[in-house]
Design a protein around this motif. Sequence first.
Motif, PDB file in Angstrom:
ATOM      1  N   SER A   1      47.751  38.530  31.256  1.00 23.69           N
ATOM      2  CA  SER A   1      47.061  38.186  30.008  1.00 23.69           C
ATOM      3  C   SER A   1      46.083  39.285  29.610  1.00 23.69           C
ATOM      4  O   SER A   1      45.926  39.601  28.414  1.00 23.69           O
ATOM      5  CB  SER A   1      46.321  36.859  30.155  1.00 23.69           C
TER       6      SER A   1
ATOM      7  N   TRP B   1      46.084  37.146  22.714  1.00 21.92           N
ATOM      8  CA  TRP B   1      45.818  36.030  23.625  1.00 21.92           C
ATOM      9  C   TRP B   1      46.327  34.719  23.044  1.00 21.92           C
ATOM     10  O   TRP B   1      46.991  33.940  23.744  1.00 21.92           O
ATOM     11  CB  TRP B   1      44.328  35.925  23.924  1.00 21.92           C
TER      12      TRP B   1
ATOM     13  N   THR C   1      49.411  32.700  24.809  1.00 25.00           N
ATOM     14  CA  THR C   1      48.935  31.543  25.547  1.00 25.00           C
ATOM     15  C   THR C   1      49.266  30.221  24.872  1.00 25.00           C
ATOM     16  O   THR C   1      49.472  29.210  25.555  1.00 25.00           O
ATOM     17  CB  THR C   1      47.406  31.639  25.725  1.00 25.00           C
TER      18      THR C   1
ATOM     19  N   SER D   1      52.540  27.678  25.965  1.00 19.07           N
ATOM     20  CA  SER D   1      52.424  26.971  27.241  1.00 19.07           C
ATOM     21  C   SER D   1      51.180  26.102  27.276  1.00 19.07           C
ATOM     22  O   SER D   1      51.184  25.026  27.894  1.00 19.07           O
ATOM     23  CB  SER D   1      52.410  27.969  28.404  1.00 19.07           C
ATOM     24  N   ALA D   2      50.098  26.521  26.611  1.00 17.85           N
ATOM     25  CA  ALA D   2      48.884  25.706  26.603  1.00 17.85           C
ATOM     26  C   ALA D   2      49.124  24.384  25.884  1.00 17.85           C
ATOM     27  O   ALA D   2      48.687  23.320  26.354  1.00 17.85           O
ATOM     28  CB  ALA D   2      47.746  26.475  25.934  1.00 17.85           C
TER      29      ALA D   2
ATOM     30  N   ALA E   1      53.396  23.782  35.540  1.00 12.89           N
ATOM     31  CA  ALA E   1      53.021  25.128  35.085  1.00 12.89           C
ATOM     32  C   ALA E   1      54.075  26.161  35.468  1.00 12.89           C
ATOM     33  O   ALA E   1      54.164  27.215  34.825  1.00 12.89           O
ATOM     34  CB  ALA E   1      51.663  25.516  35.665  1.00 12.89           C
TER      35      ALA E   1
ATOM     36  N   THR F   1      47.268  28.585  32.074  1.00 14.93           N
ATOM     37  CA  THR F   1      47.276  27.460  31.139  1.00 14.93           C
ATOM     38  C   THR F   1      47.311  26.119  31.860  1.00 14.93           C
ATOM     39  O   THR F   1      47.210  25.071  31.214  1.00 14.93           O
ATOM     40  CB  THR F   1      48.467  27.554  30.171  1.00 14.93           C
TER      41      THR F   1
ATOM     42  N   ALA G   1      44.557  23.877  30.685  1.00 14.90           N
ATOM     43  CA  ALA G   1      44.700  22.933  29.578  1.00 14.90           C
ATOM     44  C   ALA G   1      45.133  21.564  30.088  1.00 14.90           C
ATOM     45  O   ALA G   1      44.651  20.526  29.612  1.00 14.90           O
ATOM     46  CB  ALA G   1      45.701  23.468  28.561  1.00 14.90           C
TER      47      ALA G   1
ATOM     48  N   LEU H   1      40.562  25.630  28.673  1.00 12.44           N
ATOM     49  CA  LEU H   1      41.418  26.773  28.385  1.00 12.44           C
ATOM     50  C   LEU H   1      40.598  27.983  27.950  1.00 12.44           C
ATOM     51  O   LEU H   1      40.785  29.098  28.453  1.00 12.44           O
ATOM     52  CB  LEU H   1      42.420  26.397  27.302  1.00 12.44           C
TER      53      LEU H   1
END
Length: 404
Positions: free
Chosen positions: A72, A92, A96, A99-100, A278, A287, A290, A310
């Motif tokens: 990341s 970002w 991100t 998946s978040a 995950a 993530t 989250a 997150l």
Amino acid sequence: MPSTSSPADAARASAWQVLGIFLRLGLTSFGGPVAHLGYFRAEFVVRRRWLDEAAYADLVALCQFLPGPASSQVGMALGLRQAGAAGALAAWVGFTLPSALAMALLGLGLAAGGGWWPPGVLHGLKVAAVAVVAQAVWGMARSLCRGPVRWALMALACALALGWPGVAGQMGALLLAAAAGLALWGRGADAPAAQEQAPGGHRAAGALLLGAFAALLVALPLAAHAWPQGWLVLADAFYRAGALVFGGGHVVLPLLQAEVVATGWVDEDDFLAGYGLAQAVPGPLFTLAAFLGAVARHGAGGWWGAAVCLVAIFLPAFLLVAGALPWWERWRRLARVRAALSGVNAAVVGLLLAALCGPVWGSAIHAPADGLLALLALAALAWLRVPPWLVVPLCGLAGWWLFR
């Protein structure tokens, strides 16, 4: 063939363009942080020529030295170079967000268990990661390991990482390679200063961001103690997790477990379920925050808890990359620094090779059919020039078919 163009040769992208590119990567980048680095290299070094192999390896080396999620951070740095702070934020968000959102929805109970994936699909995605990493190792080795000395440094780094698993072995390999490069090639002349301000930003702004990183590390625990609101306690815990862990996603799990399970914020079963899920989504493993924020109790869960956790776990990475990159751009032009980086670049290839030989290969290749699928995927990537975002889902379908 790897690009040899410099960052100045590539057209600057807007923040919206950066967002679109990284959103596609966030939807298709399976396989963990090592595979992510392979996807980034294919997209930004080979295809778009935003930077050359050496500059990309420098960014990878910088992010290996910083705490937080390395892949990341590399994405943030690439966005920062192209479109400033807005580009870093766009990179970002794009990488991100897919998946978040998935992890937050799962944590909220809108979906349950691992039934989203048909049998064999996840295994096929892991096989695709083998091909992506293998292509990255070969391409970077051809560019960064010229001559027997660099090949020897690469092999030494690989052996150290395999024989001494974990962050200590990786850091030891990078430090030894840096010392060897300094001793062997550190007597040259400094490179001339760039005509323009480095795209990483101004050093004064970088110093302020590094100061903000340290200030939050001190201020958040004090604020959470003085005003023990649920969201603030979670923000403190997840900020410290992102700020103090070296080694990326898997290494952060014990720290998060101590923060949210031992304190009663999240059940052990929920924590383990989130960890399993995950592995089945693209993008960064961080993530998981989250999911944990969504299921957190004591007045902090839901969408608000997911967003707080997150942002808190990724904020240190943003501050560190944006703060360190302007200095890094200056330091890497010095002869002694460039000599050390020459050794480090070879070691980075060795670390990627060790990851390929160890967890990436071991988690995916269990039968001759797996090896054949990996070879076909590598041929599609390297010789047929099929883009990774297409090879990855095709491998997932192939895994499902093989499972049947």
